[in-house]
Design an enzyme around this catalytic site. Structure first.
Site, short mmCIF file in Angstrom:
data_model
loop_
_atom_site.label_atom_id
_atom_site.label_comp_id
_atom_site.label_asym_id
_atom_site.label_seq_id
_atom_site.Cartn_x
_atom_site.Cartn_y
_atom_site.Cartn_z
N HIS A 134 43.89 50.83 49.37
CA HIS A 134 44.01 50.24 50.72
C HIS A 134 44.90 49.00 50.73
O HIS A 134 45.25 48.50 51.81
CB HIS A 134 42.64 49.86 51.27
N ASP A 170 39.60 60.21 47.01
CA ASP A 170 38.66 59.25 47.59
C ASP A 170 38.36 59.67 49.04
O ASP A 170 39.19 60.28 49.71
CB ASP A 170 39.30 57.87 47.57
N HIS A 172 38.31 57.99 51.58
CA HIS A 172 39.09 57.24 52.57
C HIS A 172 40.59 57.42 52.30
O HIS A 172 41.01 57.58 51.15
CB HIS A 172 38.73 55.75 52.48
N ASP A 257 33.51 58.40 46.31
CA ASP A 257 32.65 58.12 47.46
C ASP A 257 32.55 59.27 48.45
O ASP A 257 31.87 59.16 49.47
CB ASP A 257 33.08 56.82 48.17
ZN LIG Z 1 36.80 55.07 49.54
#
Ligand SMILES: [Zn+2]
Length: 327
Positions: A134, A170, A172, A257
């Site tokens: 990120h 992941d 995200h 996650d």
């Molecule tokens: Zn994540």
């Protein structure tokens, strides 16, 4: 099976120094449980080094300037020296050790990339935090401060020749990584992730720009996707983009996650799913990339699931089943 060099599992105590505060899900315990789950080593199939060497800090900062604006690097240093509060977004909480830990994470990525291009290693799982994907050119986001994955990709792409493919499973979207390489034909990016939700990017029509058009592939999935949907989407996208780019190496944003037990990911992937996706990475690397894989820890916040899945991930990288590559 032919003799293969082991998977190098690397970390360094400095990555433990970032402390976002009591109760924060991105805790140093994440690294400890993974390393504990991987020791003793896998009968020579992998080797754990908890004290892997780091480059000199100035060298790491020099490389980080390829990815991040110099002002941002200094802003993080100054904020970390303050030792409290947050940088850029409320989820990026700081401690006095944050800058050092982020620098160590980037340093481990730098060394792994250099060792790969110098043919000292073929495969590695680098257990770092803060995570990477990120972190943007000039902003911290989503628990991430420096984009260590982007550092590794930049070094490998610049030194190995050919293309590099970043595979991100992941839960995200890796907004920061995508931003770094969006217009680049030599660094591809494949991500499967939840959408809508944090960080709000990664729609299917984000496919790259300019010379990089087609080298980015996003598969947004609604919350609740399990192995059948999540893993199949990842495998298909990875196969299609790898067939197109024929990468000289694969770099993994290995976030765990999407596991059903994770408090943040919102997905329902199981241990079998992570085995499947990890096997797909190993097989794709075997087919296109001479087996070369550098994998880096991203998310994963249920400690037991994280430990289980990280071990499964390394087991699959270590097996690198050639037959699966031809399936
Ligand atoms: Zn994540």
């Amino acid at each position: 099976m032919p003799d293969r060099s082991p998977v190098f599992v690397r970390s360094n105590p400095r990555v433990l120094d970032h402390d976002p505060g009591l109760g924060h899900p991105e805790s140093s315990r994440r690294v400890r449980v993974i390393l504990d789950a991987l020791e003793p080593d896998g009968g020579g199939r992998w080797i754990v080094d908890r004290h892997a060497p780091l480059p000199p800090d100035d060298d790491v900062i020099g490389v980080l300037k390829w990815i991040h604006e110099a002002d941002y690097i200094e802003r993080l240093r100054a904020a970390s020296e303050e030792g409290h509060g947050w940088l850029d977004s409320h989820d990026c909480r700081l401690s006095r050790g944050t800058f050092d830990a982020a620098l160590a994470a980037a340093g481990l990525a730098m060394n792994a990339a250099l060792d790969l291009v110098n043919r000292k290693i073929e495969r590695a799982f680098v257990v770092i935090r803060p995570p990477s994907h990120h972190a943007e050119r000039a902003a911290a986001k989503g628990y991430c401060f420096f984009n260590s994955v982007a550092v590794a990709a930049e070094i490998v792409a610049g030194s190995l020749g050919g293309t590099v493919l970043i595979a991100d499973f992941d839960a995200h979207h890796g907004n920061g990584t995508q931003q770094c390489f969006y217009d680049r034909p030599d660094v591809g990016y494949v991500s499967v992730h939840g959408f809508p939700g944090f960080p709000g990017t990664g729609t299917a029509d984000e496919t790259g720009a300019g010379l990089g058009e087609g080298a980015t592939r996003n598969i947004p999935l609604l919350a609740g996707a399990g192995d059948a949907v999540y893993c199949a989407a990842f495998e298909k996208a990875l196969d299609e983009v790898a067939s197109r780019l024929r990468p000289a190496a694969i770099i993994v944003s290995a976030g765990f996650d999407a596991h059903a037990a994770d408090p943040l990911g919102g997905m329902r992937v199981t241990e079998s799913g992570f085995r499947r996706m990890s096997a797909a990475v190993a097989a794709t690397a075997q087919r296109w990339s001479g087996g070369r894989v550098l994998s880096f820890l991203e998310g994963g916040f249920d400690l037991q699931a994280l430990a289980n899945c990280a071990r499964i991930h390394v087991e699959e990288l270590a097996s690198g089943d050639v037959d699966k590559a031809d399936a």
